[in-house]
Design a protein around this motif. Structure first.
Motif, PDB file in Angstrom:
ATOM      1  N   ASN A 230       8.569 -21.776  -3.436  1.00 45.07           N
ATOM      2  CA  ASN A 230       8.136 -22.310  -2.142  1.00 45.07           C
ATOM      3  C   ASN A 230       7.107 -21.411  -1.466  1.00 45.07           C
ATOM      4  O   ASN A 230       6.128 -21.883  -0.895  1.00 45.07           O
ATOM      5  N   VAL A 231       7.342 -20.116  -1.531  1.00 49.09           N
ATOM      6  CA  VAL A 231       6.444 -19.182  -0.857  1.00 49.09           C
ATOM      7  C   VAL A 231       5.117 -19.043  -1.602  1.00 49.09           C
ATOM      8  O   VAL A 231       4.038 -19.099  -0.996  1.00 49.09           O
ATOM      9  N   ILE A 232       5.189 -18.874  -2.914  1.00 49.56           N
ATOM     10  CA  ILE A 232       3.972 -18.559  -3.676  1.00 49.56           C
ATOM     11  C   ILE A 232       3.070 -19.777  -3.839  1.00 49.56           C
ATOM     12  O   ILE A 232       1.838 -19.649  -3.807  1.00 49.56           O
ATOM     13  N   THR A 233       3.638 -20.967  -3.973  1.00 47.29           N
ATOM     14  CA  THR A 233       2.779 -22.153  -4.065  1.00 47.29           C
ATOM     15  C   THR A 233       2.012 -22.388  -2.770  1.00 47.29           C
ATOM     16  O   THR A 233       0.944 -23.012  -2.791  1.00 47.29           O
ATOM     17  N   ARG A 234       2.515 -21.864  -1.674  1.00 45.71           N
ATOM     18  CA  ARG A 234       1.825 -22.040  -0.395  1.00 45.71           C
ATOM     19  C   ARG A 234       0.911 -20.868  -0.049  1.00 45.71           C
ATOM     20  O   ARG A 234      -0.176 -21.047   0.490  1.00 45.71           O
ATOM     21  N   HIS A 235       1.337 -19.642  -0.382  1.00 48.05           N
ATOM     22  CA  HIS A 235       0.614 -18.450   0.078  1.00 48.05           C
ATOM     23  C   HIS A 235      -0.033 -17.632  -1.039  1.00 48.05           C
ATOM     24  O   HIS A 235      -0.724 -16.650  -0.752  1.00 48.05           O
ATOM     25  N   GLY A 236       0.179 -17.995  -2.306  1.00 51.57           N
ATOM     26  CA  GLY A 236      -0.433 -17.252  -3.396  1.00 51.57           C
ATOM     27  C   GLY A 236       0.365 -16.019  -3.787  1.00 51.57           C
ATOM     28  O   GLY A 236       1.366 -15.662  -3.154  1.00 51.57           O
ATOM     29  N   LEU A 237      -0.094 -15.355  -4.840  1.00 49.68           N
ATOM     30  CA  LEU A 237       0.660 -14.243  -5.405  1.00 49.68           C
ATOM     31  C   LEU A 237       0.440 -12.914  -4.707  1.00 49.68           C
ATOM     32  O   LEU A 237       1.376 -12.199  -4.365  1.00 49.68           O
ATOM     33  N   SER A 238      -0.813 -12.551  -4.502  1.00 45.36           N
ATOM     34  CA  SER A 238      -1.157 -11.174  -4.156  1.00 45.36           C
ATOM     35  C   SER A 238      -0.418 -10.657  -2.935  1.00 45.36           C
ATOM     36  O   SER A 238       0.148  -9.559  -2.954  1.00 45.36           O
ATOM     37  N   GLU A 239      -0.417 -11.431  -1.870  1.00 45.25           N
ATOM     38  CA  GLU A 239       0.237 -10.972  -0.636  1.00 45.25           C
ATOM     39  C   GLU A 239       1.748 -11.137  -0.702  1.00 45.25           C
ATOM     40  O   GLU A 239       2.494 -10.389  -0.081  1.00 45.25           O
ATOM     41  N   THR A 240       2.208 -12.116  -1.465  1.00 40.63           N
ATOM     42  CA  THR A 240       3.632 -12.435  -1.475  1.00 40.63           C
ATOM     43  C   THR A 240       4.473 -11.351  -2.126  1.00 40.63           C
ATOM     44  O   THR A 240       5.530 -10.971  -1.618  1.00 40.63           O
ATOM     45  N   TYR A 241       4.011 -10.839  -3.283  1.00 47.95           N
ATOM     46  CA  TYR A 241       4.852  -9.837  -3.951  1.00 47.95           C
ATOM     47  C   TYR A 241       4.374  -8.408  -3.711  1.00 47.95           C
ATOM     48  O   TYR A 241       4.691  -7.491  -4.443  1.00 47.95           O
ATOM     49  N   LEU A 242       3.611  -8.210  -2.645  1.00 47.63           N
ATOM     50  CA  LEU A 242       3.183  -6.878  -2.247  1.00 47.63           C
ATOM     51  C   LEU A 242       4.361  -6.101  -1.674  1.00 47.63           C
ATOM     52  O   LEU A 242       5.075  -6.579  -0.790  1.00 47.63           O
ATOM     53  N   ASP A 243       4.579  -4.894  -2.170  1.00 50.31           N
ATOM     54  CA  ASP A 243       5.713  -4.059  -1.758  1.00 50.31           C
ATOM     55  C   ASP A 243       5.439  -3.451  -0.386  1.00 50.31           C
ATOM     56  O   ASP A 243       4.534  -2.642  -0.213  1.00 50.31           O
ATOM     57  N   ARG A 244       6.243  -3.836   0.600  1.00 47.58           N
ATOM     58  CA  ARG A 244       6.040  -3.375   1.969  1.00 47.58           C
ATOM     59  C   ARG A 244       6.187  -1.859   2.085  1.00 47.58           C
ATOM     60  O   ARG A 244       5.462  -1.207   2.860  1.00 47.58           O
ATOM     61  N   ALA A 245       7.108  -1.282   1.332  1.00 52.41           N
ATOM     62  CA  ALA A 245       7.315   0.172   1.397  1.00 52.41           C
ATOM     63  C   ALA A 245       6.069   0.919   0.914  1.00 52.41           C
ATOM     64  O   ALA A 245       5.691   1.961   1.471  1.00 52.41           O
ATOM     65  N   ILE A 246       5.410   0.380  -0.121  1.00 50.32           N
ATOM     66  CA  ILE A 246       4.174   1.004  -0.616  1.00 50.32           C
ATOM     67  C   ILE A 246       3.069   0.901   0.426  1.00 50.32           C
ATOM     68  O   ILE A 246       2.302   1.848   0.646  1.00 50.32           O
ATOM     69  N   VAL A 247       2.990  -0.245   1.089  1.00 48.69           N
ATOM     70  CA  VAL A 247       1.983  -0.432   2.138  1.00 48.69           C
ATOM     71  C   VAL A 247       2.169   0.612   3.240  1.00 48.69           C
ATOM     72  O   VAL A 247       1.211   1.253   3.686  1.00 48.69           O
ATOM     73  N   ASN A 248       3.405   0.802   3.681  1.00 51.59           N
ATOM     74  CA  ASN A 248       3.677   1.756   4.757  1.00 51.59           C
ATOM     75  C   ASN A 248       3.413   3.197   4.339  1.00 51.59           C
ATOM     76  O   ASN A 248       3.059   4.036   5.168  1.00 51.59           O
ATOM     77  N   ALA A 249       3.566   3.481   3.057  1.00 50.53           N
ATOM     78  CA  ALA A 249       3.400   4.857   2.576  1.00 50.53           C
ATOM     79  C   ALA A 249       1.949   5.196   2.246  1.00 50.53           C
ATOM     80  O   ALA A 249       1.629   6.364   2.015  1.00 50.53           O
ATOM     81  N   THR A 250       1.065   4.207   2.227  1.00 57.68           N
ATOM     82  CA  THR A 250      -0.330   4.445   1.863  1.00 57.68           C
ATOM     83  C   THR A 250      -1.049   5.226   2.959  1.00 57.68           C
ATOM     84  O   THR A 250      -1.041   4.836   4.120  1.00 57.68           O
ATOM     85  N   SER A 251      -1.669   6.318   2.573  1.00 58.98           N
ATOM     86  CA  SER A 251      -2.387   7.168   3.532  1.00 58.98           C
ATOM     87  C   SER A 251      -3.726   7.601   2.944  1.00 58.98           C
ATOM     88  O   SER A 251      -3.804   8.042   1.801  1.00 58.98           O
ATOM     89  N   HIS A 252      -4.786   7.475   3.743  1.00 60.67           N
ATOM     90  CA  HIS A 252      -6.125   7.893   3.318  1.00 60.67           C
ATOM     91  C   HIS A 252      -6.407   9.327   3.779  1.00 60.67           C
ATOM     92  O   HIS A 252      -7.445   9.616   4.369  1.00 60.67           O
ATOM     93  N   VAL A 253      -5.464  10.217   3.526  1.00 65.61           N
ATOM     94  CA  VAL A 253      -5.612  11.630   3.898  1.00 65.61           C
ATOM     95  C   VAL A 253      -5.530  12.468   2.625  1.00 65.61           C
ATOM     96  O   VAL A 253      -4.629  12.268   1.800  1.00 65.61           O
ATOM     97  N   PHE A 254      -6.477  13.419   2.469  1.00 65.41           N
ATOM     98  CA  PHE A 254      -6.574  14.192   1.228  1.00 65.41           C
ATOM     99  C   PHE A 254      -6.825  15.670   1.528  1.00 65.41           C
ATOM    100  O   PHE A 254      -7.516  16.002   2.498  1.00 65.41           O
ATOM    101  N   GLN A 255      -6.270  16.523   0.674  1.00 65.70           N
ATOM    102  CA  GLN A 255      -6.482  17.965   0.832  1.00 65.70           C
ATOM    103  C   GLN A 255      -7.929  18.356   0.559  1.00 65.70           C
ATOM    104  O   GLN A 255      -8.497  19.196   1.237  1.00 65.70           O
ATOM    105  N   TYR A 256      -8.512  17.748  -0.476  1.00 64.13           N
ATOM    106  CA  TYR A 256      -9.867  18.100  -0.876  1.00 64.13           C
ATOM    107  C   TYR A 256     -10.736  16.847  -0.875  1.00 64.13           C
ATOM    108  O   TYR A 256     -10.368  15.824  -1.460  1.00 64.13           O
ATOM    109  N   LYS A 257     -11.868  16.930  -0.200  1.00 69.44           N
ATOM    110  CA  LYS A 257     -12.840  15.850  -0.217  1.00 69.44           C
ATOM    111  C   LYS A 257     -14.238  16.437  -0.346  1.00 69.44           C
ATOM    112  O   LYS A 257     -14.542  17.470   0.252  1.00 69.44           O
TER     113      LYS A 257
END
Length: 454
Positions: free
Chosen positions: A33-60
């Motif tokens: 029901n969810v995927i036929t309406r909203h597609g795959l990419s956003e539906t099975y995206l892991d929320r915990a991974i999204v929250n943990a993503t940070s664009h901060v780096f020691q070396y740039k």
């Protein structure tokens, strides 16, 4: 239908069993029901991974502006290279921002690659390769596309030099190249037919055939000029530096511009291409048959190394302030909007009941599941230990609408599985790895996955 007659396809009773089992699991119905309406990419995206993503780096490294955009073209390899070159160029010449002309190299790559195709086709025709054989079909499948490899860049820049983008801008056909490529591919297939006919039916000698190919190239050169513009033999570059002081470089050729203003800070001859191909022994030199863009030019060479060696050398370069050009399979486990390359970002198993990581890197190459599809730039690292990064910062060339204004985060695990190639300055590479370049390269067939164009 008689008792002994074989029913084609899947047995209907088995299909009914599949259907009962599927609809008997409530999780399947929710997923449907969810995927036929909203597609795959956003539906099975892991929320915990999204929250943990940070664009901060020691070396740039000292990154450059503006973020670039290849638009509707496959020129990532050109963009990534020119993005790498402009970083030390901006630093040395004290600029606020800068771009080299991607369209300029694009023009010469098309011209040279068409000429290379004609020479190759004459060679395979003289070998009497079957027109419907695997090699001929591969060569004719896409005679000239937008992608490329590092050694092709060396060929182009050493021969034709570089131009600031302000001095030779984009055209409609460089920004959206599909129709341009369609015309060139038609013309090259027509030329291939004419070449094969001349070789096999009229037994034309080298001189006669070269005359015909020169006529063909005149037509192709005209197509490139019509679609991309005619490249200048010289130009004048006027600019303001960081102190708002006016500067000018007058009446200089692209070749001299590279030699005098670029090469001192970024020498193409000093860059070494390393690959990770677990199908083949490490510590060996490889090439791919007919993988080139210039007749009698530098061939594409792959110095095959274990992934831990590649990561260590890439980390060393970044910590020394140098960006790293790399080729990867960008479409796998990628969240474009977030700019995230992470093996765990999509929870395939929760939705489908199986993992999408059952095949290892070697098996993915062997069974057609993975190959190089895109080139970008490594510009930062976050360390887990001295030589073990946890994540990498990536400069892409798709504009500033994804990730952090065009920059991506790549986990180290993703690097291991889907990065195939890096380019490192030779000063960072140990002597024993450099000496591998003295080997006679092992030739992989033209259709090998390592012949994929980034």
């Amino acid at each position: 239908m008689g008792e002994d007659e074989i029913v084609p396809g899947i047995d209907k009773k088995l299909i009914e069993e599949f259907k009962r089992d599927f609809e008997g699991d409530a999780k399947n119905l929710i997923a449907r029901n969810v995927i036929t309406r909203h597609g795959l990419s956003e539906t099975y995206l892991d929320r915990a991974i999204v929250n943990a993503t940070s664009h901060v780096f020691q070396y740039k490294v000292s990154e450059a502006k503006p973020i670039t955009n290849q638009l509707s073209s496959g020129r990532c390899w050109l963009f990534a290279c020119l993005n790498a070159i402009r970083i030390p160029f901006i630093r040395f010449h004290k600029l606020e921002e800068f771009e080299f002309s991607q369209s300029y190299l694009f023009f010469w790559d098309k011209v040279e690659r068409c000429n290379y195709f004609l020479d190759v086709f004459e060679e395979v025709a003289r070998k009497k390769e079957a027109v419907d054989g695997r090699l001929m079909m591969f060569l004719l499948s896409n005679p000239v596309n937008d992608g490329g490899q590092w050694d092709m860049l060396v060929n182009l820049i050493k021969k034709y030099g570089l131009i600031p983008k302000k001095c030779w801008k984009e055209s409609s056909c460089s920004e959206a190249s599909r129709d341009f490529n369609r015309i060139l591919n038609y013309k090259l297939r027509e030329c291939a037919y004419r070449i094969r006919t001349l070789v096999l039916d009229t037994n034309a000698n080298k001189e006669e055939l070269q005359k015909e190919k020169d006529t063909m190239m005149k037509e192709i050169f005209g197509v490139c000029c019509i679609c991309l513009g005619s490249p200048p033999s010289s130009f004048t570059w006027e600019y303001y530096d960081k102190l708002k002081q006016f500067n000018t470089v007058s009446d200089v050729s692209p070749q001299l511009f590279y030699q005098k203003y670029v090469k001192p800070v970024f020498n193409m001859d000093d860059k070494i291409c390393l690959v990770n191909d677990p199908r083949n022994p490490y510590g060996q030199l490889y090439t791919v048959e007919y993988l080139n863009n210039m007749s009698n030019g530098r061939i594409t060479l792959y110095n095959n190394q274990p992934m831990d060696v590649i990561k260590k050398l890439a980390s060393t370069a970044i910590r020394d302030g140098e960006p790293v050009w790399f080729g990867c399979d960008v479409g796998k486990h990628f969240v474009r909007k977030l700019g995230l390359l992470d093996l765990k970002c999509h929870q395939h198993d929760l939705v489908f009941g199986f993992s999408s990581l059952n095949l290892d890197k070697k098996s993915r190459l062997l069974y057609g599941e993975s190959l190089m599809t895109h080139a970008m730039l490594l510009t930062g690292i976050e360390r887990r230990s001295e030589w073990q990064p946890s994540k990498w910062r990536v400069e892409n060339s798709w504009g500033d609408s994804s990730g952090e204004k065009g920059y991506l985060v790549m986990t180290d695990d993703w690097f291991s599985e889907f990065v195939f190639e890096v380019v490192i300055d030779k000063k960072h590479i140990p002597k024993d790895i450099l000496t591998i370049l003295e080997q006679k390269p092992i030739v992989l067939p033209a259709w090998d996955p390592m012949g994929a164009l980034a």
